[in-house]
Write an enzyme that holds these catalytic residues in place. Structure first.
Site, PDB file in Angstrom:
ATOM      1  N   LYS A 150       0.848  -1.202   0.000  1.00 52.00           N
ATOM      2  CA  LYS A 150       0.000   0.000   0.000  1.00 52.00           C
ATOM      3  C   LYS A 150       0.883   1.251   0.000  1.00 52.00           C
ATOM      4  O   LYS A 150       2.100   1.180   0.165  1.00 52.00           O
ATOM      5  CB  LYS A 150      -0.900  -0.009   1.225  1.00 52.00           C
ATOM      6  CG  LYS A 150      -0.166   0.012   2.558  1.00 52.00           C
ATOM      7  CD  LYS A 150      -1.123  -0.079   3.723  1.00 52.00           C
ATOM      8  CE  LYS A 150      -0.368  -0.069   5.056  1.00 52.00           C
ATOM      9  NZ  LYS A 150      -1.289  -0.117   6.212  1.00 52.00           N
ATOM     10  N   TYR A 207      16.229  30.067   8.378  1.00 48.30           N
ATOM     11  CA  TYR A 207      15.110  30.880   8.832  1.00 48.30           C
ATOM     12  C   TYR A 207      15.105  31.030  10.356  1.00 48.30           C
ATOM     13  O   TYR A 207      15.456  30.109  11.097  1.00 48.30           O
ATOM     14  CB  TYR A 207      13.787  30.249   8.397  1.00 48.30           C
ATOM     15  CG  TYR A 207      13.482  30.391   6.922  1.00 48.30           C
ATOM     16  CD1 TYR A 207      13.242  31.641   6.371  1.00 48.30           C
ATOM     17  CD2 TYR A 207      13.426  29.281   6.098  1.00 48.30           C
ATOM     18  CE1 TYR A 207      12.947  31.778   5.014  1.00 48.30           C
ATOM     19  CE2 TYR A 207      13.135  29.395   4.750  1.00 48.30           C
ATOM     20  CZ  TYR A 207      12.896  30.646   4.214  1.00 48.30           C
ATOM     21  OH  TYR A 207      12.609  30.771   2.881  1.00 48.30           O
TER      22      TYR A 207
END
Length: 344
Positions: free
Chosen positions: A34, A242
């Site tokens: 999956k 940042y």
């Protein structure tokens, strides 16, 4: 390949893990593919596993099953763990897919549409999908598989494992002629009493350990690397990234590498993750950006154009996950389509 971030999938290692689980459990291995083969590509993964002898696969969604059927052809059995929801029966039948029936409404929908080969899930304590034991139906035509799912298989000493196993043994005895499957990846390592007729491993096929840490019996399958785009010297007192996520207390040499959260590098790795570069582990500094990460390569032999390893043979998948405060499943399934794929 021009991609800055590249995922390399070692299909020989995948094959090794498949056969290692066969030898360990001594029952057929029915791979779970999956989420696009846990992010590694369901089609190439399942194609190789078929060549190694796998004949039954599990996916989660109907769309995954339809895609896999088109790729693999008519031979393998493909179960859809979501079951038969809503008006899905015609599409399941058209693609020769078998739903895993999870509750009475799904059973009514499947049988009412004509029925056919299917599986059924019994909830033995996870409270996720499946019939509660007291609500399990009587045997019905077309039922080929009865399964359940372990909630704590990555914790071998957790008493719930035995409670679930015993509950499954009791209820599955009601279906004597039906294939019984209980063990997931971690369950494969809990002993022969957990194997029943077939096992359904996922993460251990792809190199993750059964207890969330590397296991010597399994080989790493996936390697994620990124190219070094720039190398710079950062003086003491200056910041990186940042929000001044890292401030250098001493002069540092920084490598800016071409992989960020748009490639699947989790922001939770900011300031705590590491990569393998120049023959050793180098810390990720500051915030993970959308397209890049900054790595401390002070004292390491790393140049522009080199590649750093975010996980693979040197920086094991589980170790990278632990550093980022997550699990190996999330690292693999977070890798985005921007990342180049290479199969060995």
């Amino acid at each position: 390949m021009t991609a800055l971030a590249i995922l390399t999938v070692d299909l020989d290692a995948l094959s090794h893990n498949f056969h290692a689980l066969e030898a360990l459990t001594r029952v057929p291995v029915h791979p779970v593919v999956k989420a696009d083969g846990y992010g590694l590509g369901a089609t190439p993964v399942a194609t190789r596993l078929m060549a190694e002898g796998a004949r039954t696969f599990f996916v989660a969604r109907l769309t995954e099953g339809v895609t896999l059927r088109a790729a693999l052809g008519p031979e393998p059995t493909i179960y859809v763990l979501d079951g038969c929801a809503g008006e899905a029966a015609p599409a399941l039948r058209a693609a020769f897919l078998r739903p895993v029936i999870n509750h009475p409404d799904q059973l009514t929908a499947w049988l009412g549409s004509g029925g056919g080969a299917c599986g059924m899930q019994i909830d033995t304590g996870m409270n996720r999908l499946g019939f509660r034991p007291e609500d399990a139906p009587e045997p019905f035509e077309g039922l080929e598989l009865v399964m359940s799912h372990l909630a704590c298989a990555d914790e071998p000493d957790q008493p719930m494992n035995s409670r679930q196993r015993n509950a499954f043994a009791d209820i599955s005895a009601r279906y004597p002629a039906v294939l019984k499957s209980f063990a997931n990846s971690g369950g494969c390592f809990l002993g022969p009493n957990f194997a029943f007729d077939a096992v359904r491993p996922g993460i251990c096929l792809y190199g993750g350990g059964p207890e969330g840490r590397p296991d010597a019996r399994l080989k790493p399958v996936a390697t994620l690397t990124a190219e070094v785009l720039q190398v710079r010297d950062v003086p003491a007192g200056e910041s990186v990234g940042y929000s001044r996520g890292f401030v250098a207390e001493t002069p540092r040499r920084i490598g800016t590498c071409g992989a960020g959260y748009a490639d699947g590098v989790l922001r939770s790795a900011s300031g705590v993750g590491q990569v393998w570069a120049g023959g050793g582990l180098c810390p990720i500094l500051g915030r993970v950006s959308m397209d890049v990460i900054a790595v401390d390569i002070t004292g390491a032999d790393v140049s522009v154009g080199d590649r750093v390893e975010l996980f693979g043979a040197n920086r094991r998948l589980d170790e990278a996950a632990i550093a980022a405060g997550t699990i190996s499943y999330e690292l693999l399934t977070s890798i985005t389509s921007r990342v180049g794929r290479r199969y060995l």
